[in-house]
Scaffold this motif. Structure first.
Motif, PDB file in Angstrom:
ATOM      1  N   ASP A 134       0.832  -1.207   0.000  1.00 52.78           N
ATOM      2  CA  ASP A 134       0.000   0.000   0.000  1.00 52.78           C
ATOM      3  C   ASP A 134       0.864   1.254   0.000  1.00 52.78           C
ATOM      4  O   ASP A 134       0.587   2.219  -0.721  1.00 52.78           O
ATOM      5  CB  ASP A 134      -0.924  -0.006   1.219  1.00 52.78           C
ATOM      6  N   LYS A 135       1.931   1.242   0.767  1.00 50.95           N
ATOM      7  CA  LYS A 135       2.862   2.380   0.800  1.00 50.95           C
ATOM      8  C   LYS A 135       3.513   2.589  -0.556  1.00 50.95           C
ATOM      9  O   LYS A 135       3.687   3.730  -1.010  1.00 50.95           O
ATOM     10  CB  LYS A 135       3.927   2.133   1.871  1.00 50.95           C
ATOM     11  N   SER A 136       3.868   1.492  -1.220  1.00 50.94           N
ATOM     12  CA  SER A 136       4.513   1.579  -2.532  1.00 50.94           C
ATOM     13  C   SER A 136       3.592   2.181  -3.583  1.00 50.94           C
ATOM     14  O   SER A 136       4.056   2.700  -4.602  1.00 50.94           O
ATOM     15  CB  SER A 136       4.972   0.190  -2.987  1.00 50.94           C
ATOM     16  N   PHE A 137       2.292   2.084  -3.351  1.00 53.67           N
ATOM     17  CA  PHE A 137       1.318   2.659  -4.274  1.00 53.67           C
ATOM     18  C   PHE A 137       0.683   3.926  -3.694  1.00 53.67           C
ATOM     19  O   PHE A 137      -0.452   4.267  -4.006  1.00 53.67           O
ATOM     20  CB  PHE A 137       0.247   1.625  -4.619  1.00 53.67           C
ATOM     21  N   ALA A 138       1.474   4.627  -2.852  1.00 53.74           N
ATOM     22  CA  ALA A 138       1.085   5.926  -2.305  1.00 53.74           C
ATOM     23  C   ALA A 138      -0.240   5.873  -1.551  1.00 53.74           C
ATOM     24  O   ALA A 138      -0.962   6.861  -1.489  1.00 53.74           O
ATOM     25  CB  ALA A 138       1.019   6.977  -3.418  1.00 53.74           C
ATOM     26  N   GLY A 139      -0.560   4.711  -1.002  1.00 56.40           N
ATOM     27  CA  GLY A 139      -1.789   4.571  -0.245  1.00 56.40           C
ATOM     28  C   GLY A 139      -3.050   4.684  -1.075  1.00 56.40           C
ATOM     29  O   GLY A 139      -4.143   4.881  -0.526  1.00 56.40           O
ATOM     30  N   ASP A 140      -2.920   4.535  -2.381  1.00 57.18           N
ATOM     31  CA  ASP A 140      -4.065   4.689  -3.292  1.00 57.18           C
ATOM     32  C   ASP A 140      -4.490   3.305  -3.782  1.00 57.18           C
ATOM     33  O   ASP A 140      -3.889   2.740  -4.689  1.00 57.18           O
ATOM     34  CB  ASP A 140      -3.678   5.583  -4.465  1.00 57.18           C
ATOM     35  N   LYS A 141      -5.550   2.775  -3.195  1.00 51.64           N
ATOM     36  CA  LYS A 141      -5.956   1.403  -3.493  1.00 51.64           C
ATOM     37  C   LYS A 141      -6.557   1.221  -4.879  1.00 51.64           C
ATOM     38  O   LYS A 141      -6.780   0.086  -5.303  1.00 51.64           O
ATOM     39  CB  LYS A 141      -6.903   0.901  -2.408  1.00 51.64           C
TER      40      LYS A 141
END
Length: 288
Positions: free
Chosen positions: A255-262
Motif C-alpha cells: 500500500d505504501k509503494s502505491f502511495a496509499g491509493d488502493k
C-alpha cells in the motif's frame, strides 16, 4: 551460469537456520526488480527469518536476467513478471519455468507532465510505450481504450506498434525500455506508466494523476511468483509465498509503494475465487 556475470544488488541475506526440524544448506534465492516488488519481498524475507526460513533477495535492473538466472538454477524463485510476459518468454526461449502463485496486480496508466487531459495532447505528439512485446501491447490497448489509436481486430495481448490502423492525432509512438518509462514522461507528451515506479522515483503525487487507467481486475497481468517446473514443489517456496500472502506488514508495504491509493493495485490472493494457482504449490495445477 554464475551470478558474477549479472549486475545485481543483494538486498537481504540471512544466516541459515533450522526450518521445522530440518536444516537447509542454502538460502531460498528470489530475484526481484526495484520498487514495490523488491520492497514487499524484503518485508516478507525479514518475517521468513523469524519463522526459520533463510531468504536471499537479489535485485535485477532488467526484465530478462531474472528468468535466465531462474532457468540456470542461480535462483529458486523470481517475482517480477505477469503471466503475459512469462508466456512470451517461455515461447521465445523455451524456459521450463511456470507460475506458482499470485502476487500483486498493479494498474498502469497514461501519464503526462505537460497536459491535464487526453484531449489536450497536440497532434503529432510523441507518446511512450514499453519496448518489450507484452507490456507494449498492454500500453497500446490502454491507448486504444482512451480513443487515441485503433488496433487491428483480434491482436489483443499480442499487439505491437505495427498493428495501429488508425491514429487520428498522428501520434509518434516511441518505444522505451519499461523501467525507464518513469523518466521518459519528462520528455514526452504522454507515456504509459506504472504507478509504483513513480512512487519509487520520489514522485508519489504523479502516481495517482494518470489521465487514464487500465482496470485492476485483469488477472493475466497480476505479478506472479515463478519457479522452475522441476522445483515448483520446494517446501521453502510454499512457506515463503504463504508468508508473503498472509503478512499484514507485506500488505502495508505494498500500500505504501502505491502511495496509499488502493485504486492503483489489488491483491488477487485475497479473493477466494483466485485460490487455484496458489493451491498448485500443494500439488495442484497452475493456471492463468
Amino acid at each position: 551460469m554464475s551470478f558474477t556475470c549479472f549486475k545485481f544488488r543483494v538486498l537481504s541475506a540471512f544466516a541459515a537456520v533450522a526450518v521445522v526440524g530440518s536444516l537447509h544448506a542454502a538460502p531460498l534465492k528470489i530475484g526481484v526488480t526495484p520498487g514495490s516488488l523488491a520492497d514487499s519481498v524484503n518485508v516478507a524475507a525479514a518475517q521468513a527469518k523469524k519463522a526459520g526460513l533463510d531468504v536471499q533477495v537479489i535485485e535485477f535492473t532488467d526484465w530478462t536476467t531474472p528468468n535466465t538466472a531462474l532457468e540456470s538454477g542461480d535462483l529458486d524463485l523470481n517475482y517480477f513478471q505477469h503471466q503475459a510476459f512469462l508466456d512470451n518468454a517461455v515461447t521465445e526461449r523455451g524456459y521450463k519455468i511456470e507460475s506458482v502463485a499470485y502476487g500483486l496486480l498493479p494498474n498502469i496508466g497514461l501519464y503526462s507532465k505537460k497536459y491535464d487531459a487526453l484531449t489536450a495532447i497536440p497532434n503529432g505528439s510523441k507518446v511512450g510505450v514499453a519496448n518489450d512485446p507484452v507490456n507494449q501491447a498492454r500500453g497500446l490497448l490502454l491507448l486504444q481504450a482512451a480513443d487515441l489509436i485503433q488496433l487491428k481486430d483480434g491482436v489483443g495481448a499480442k499487439a505491437s506498434v505495427n498493428d495501429v490502423v488508425r491514429n487520428p492525432k498522428k501520434l509518434q509512438l516511441v518505444e522505451v525500455e519499461g523501467p525507464q518509462l518513469v523518466r521518459a514522461v519528462d520528455d514526452l507528451a504522454l507515456a504509459q506508466g506504472y504507478p509504483a515506479h513513480f512512487v519509487n522515483a520520489g514522485q508519489p503525487e504523479l502516481a495517482s494523476k494518470a489521465l487514464q487507467y487500465s482496470t485492476i481486475d485483469d488477472l493475466y497481468y497480476a505479478i506472479r511468483f515463478v519457479a522452475r517446473s522441476d522445483n515448483k514443489n520446494d517446501s521453502r517456496i510454499r512457506q515463503f509465498v504463504d508468508i508473503y500472502q498472509s503478512s499484514p506488514a507485506v500488505a502495508a508495504q505494498i500500500d505504501k509503494s502505491f502511495a496509499g491509493d488502493k485504486k492503483l493495485y489489488s491483491l488477487p490472493w485475497t479473493n477466494p475465487k483466485n485460490a487455484s494457482i496458489t493451491n498448485a504449490l500443494r500439488g495442484g495445477h497452475t493456471s492463468r
